[in-house]
Design an enzyme around this catalytic site. Structure first.
Site, mmCIF file in Angstrom:
data_model
loop_
_atom_site.group_PDB
_atom_site.id
_atom_site.type_symbol
_atom_site.label_atom_id
_atom_site.label_comp_id
_atom_site.label_asym_id
_atom_site.label_seq_id
_atom_site.Cartn_x
_atom_site.Cartn_y
_atom_site.Cartn_z
ATOM 1 N N TYR A 145 0.853 -1.179 0.000
ATOM 2 C CA TYR A 145 0.000 0.000 0.000
ATOM 3 C C TYR A 145 0.890 1.230 0.000
ATOM 4 O O TYR A 145 1.933 1.251 -0.651
ATOM 5 C CB TYR A 145 -0.965 -0.058 1.198
ATOM 6 C CG TYR A 145 -2.142 0.865 1.040
ATOM 7 C CD1 TYR A 145 -2.934 0.848 -0.109
ATOM 8 C CD2 TYR A 145 -2.471 1.773 2.041
ATOM 9 C CE1 TYR A 145 -3.998 1.705 -0.270
ATOM 10 C CE2 TYR A 145 -3.549 2.625 1.902
ATOM 11 C CZ TYR A 145 -4.300 2.595 0.740
ATOM 12 O OH TYR A 145 -5.366 3.455 0.590
ATOM 13 N N LYS B 18 -21.325 -19.524 -9.135
ATOM 14 C CA LYS B 18 -20.589 -19.435 -10.398
ATOM 15 C C LYS B 18 -19.151 -18.992 -10.137
ATOM 16 O O LYS B 18 -18.195 -19.547 -10.694
ATOM 17 C CB LYS B 18 -21.282 -18.417 -11.307
ATOM 18 C CG LYS B 18 -20.830 -18.460 -12.752
ATOM 19 C CD LYS B 18 -21.617 -19.520 -13.486
ATOM 20 C CE LYS B 18 -21.294 -19.510 -14.961
ATOM 21 N NZ LYS B 18 -22.218 -20.340 -15.724
#
Length: 462
Positions: free
Chosen positions: A113, A168
């Site tokens: 970060y 899915k």
């Protein structure tokens, strides 16, 4: 005869007096009810009582309730609790996000970060193509739905569609190591769907459209393919078509017939049906007669969408006029992607010798597989509790693995045909039989072969 399924599995906690043989009573009641016991555990055992957890698979939700009621009505047994195993599995959802990098020290944070990440952003701003190399884009797919055609449930909306889209995404990860995420849109307006997907596309390497009703799905896919520089794949159309073609390739081997010479009757001319017809035609089929809820698909009507017009213009070469029972006489193949009980026993009996029946409506097929097998040489369904399951999971993980790895931006019919042939090839000649025309969804070779076929097919275009 109806078959029990783990999808309707329940666990019942029951208490009884050991003197009354509660285990024997429970097993007798469940067996008589036609359920399948999969586990039985003693939770607590005392002199005057025994607590038992019994797990069984039912036929459907009503059957599960009937089993519980039968046990409750026995005066020697008391039902303490009933747990639906499928609901338990879905509590809190089925997918999560995990970090691929350690975040244990300030050093880790400085690189993953701020401040280090700013240099990555600057690099991408300078060369946007670097987003594929330096972010999740290279391996991430959006699973997009508007909730208008979910499974066989119909227009149930985006929130109710979310469990299916989660599933899915889980399949993408399990079978192809693709990171997929549900995007359930609270709109069924084509312009809004297209614009929304367009503006979120920078995050993703591909778009999987799912459970969007026809004819809206056709326009959404077409427009997104024109707008985006990443592949757009409507699985209900193309995934289904790929697996149907793969199954038919192997089925025709067994009955020694050629695709170009057979008569095919189809029930269902929506998203899946039209895509199947297109892919079969691209592979050499010349005689397809199609039906939908309004009957024979033969004449263009005002307001017909582009895909229906394709069906009208490219099928029914002999200008047949009649109903499905008349059409299916001497037909070699029946393919159903429509509704239950479209065919009768006599219809299948009237088909050609060594006929093939793909009754894919789910959960109830166009004709009972048990009845169809009396006459047809090969029968396939969309159900997991019957041989020869036509399941899209054989196609879409490998298709997207290939699309992402090869950085393919546009999908062609040649790629879809290549994927189907790759799936068919996963069943060796010495394995091929009337109950095994497609590989198992757990066959590790399927994804790699399909991905390679997609990659090779794309190379021909360069």
């Amino acid at each position: 005869m109806a078959i029990t399924s783990p999808g309707y599995g329940i666990t019942i906690r029951i208490v009884g007096n050991p003197a009354n043989q509660p285990i024997a009573l429970i097993t007798q009641i469940i067996a008589k009810a036609g359920a399948a016991i999969t586990a039985l555990d003693i939770v607590e055992s005392l002199i005057d009582k025994i607590v038992i957890d019994v797990t069984c698979d039912a036929i459907n939700s009503d059957h599960a309730e009937e089993i519980t009621k039968e046990i409750s009505e026995n005066s020697d047994l008391e039902v303490l609790k009933v747990s639906d195993r499928t609901f338990l599995l879905h509590i809190g959802g089925k997918i999560e996000v995990n970090s691929k990098v350690p975040l244990k020290t300030r050093d880790d944070l400085s690189r993953a970060y701020t401040p280090g990440v700013a240099r990555i952003s600057q690099a991408i701003a300078k060369d946007p193509a670097d987003a594929r190399r330096l972010t999740i884009k290279r391996n991430t797919v959006a699973v997009v739905t508007d909730g208008s055609a979910v499974l066989g449930l119909g227009n149930i909306g985006p929130a109710a569609a979310l469990p299916v889209m989660e599933g899915k995404a889980a399949l993408f990860k399990r079978f192809a190591e693709v990171d997929a995420w549900p995007v359930c849109l609270d709109t069924q307006d084509v312009d809004e769907i297209v614009r929304t997907v367009q503006i979120i596309a920078p995050v993703y390497g591909g778009i999987n459209l799912e459970d969007i009703a026809a004819p809206r799905c056709f326009e959404v896919e077409k427009r997104l393919r024109e707008l985006l520089d990443i592949p757009v794949f409507h699985d209900d159309q193309h995934g289904t078509a790929i697996v149907v073609l793969a199954a038919l390739i192997n089925a025709l081997k067994l009955v020694r017939k050629e695709l170009s010479e057979i008569k095919i009757v189809m029930s269902g001319a929506g998203a899946a049906g039209t895509a199947i017809a297109r892919l079969l035609t691209a592979s050499g089929a010349e005689n397809i007669i199609g039906f939908d809820k309004d009957g024979l698909v033969c004449d263009a009507k005002p307001g017909d969408d582009e895909m229906r017009l394709w069906f009208v213009n490219n099928c029914n070469p002999g200008d047949f006029r009649g109903n499905i029972s008349e059409a299916i006489k001497d037909a070699d193949v029946f393919i159903g992607v429509s509704a239950p009980n479209v065919l009768t026993e006599l219809d299948v009996a009237n088909m050609a010798k060594d006929s093939i029946v793909f009754a894919l409506a789910n959960p109830e097929p166009e004709i009972s597989p048990e009845i169809a097998r009396k006459y047809a040489a090969i029968v396939a369904t969309g159900r997991s509790d019957s041989p020869n399951q036509i399941n899209n999971v054989l196609a879409f993980p490998g298709v997207f693995r290939g699309l992402l790895d090869a950085r393919i931006t546009k999908i062609t019919d040649d790629m879809l045909v290549a994927a189907a042939r790759a799936i068919a090839s996963c069943v060796a000649d010495n394995q091929l039989n009337t109950n095994f025309i497609v590989p198992s969804v757990f066959d590790a070779n399927v994804v790699s072969k399909v991905a390679l076929a997609i990659t090779k097919s794309s190379q021909k275009l360069r």
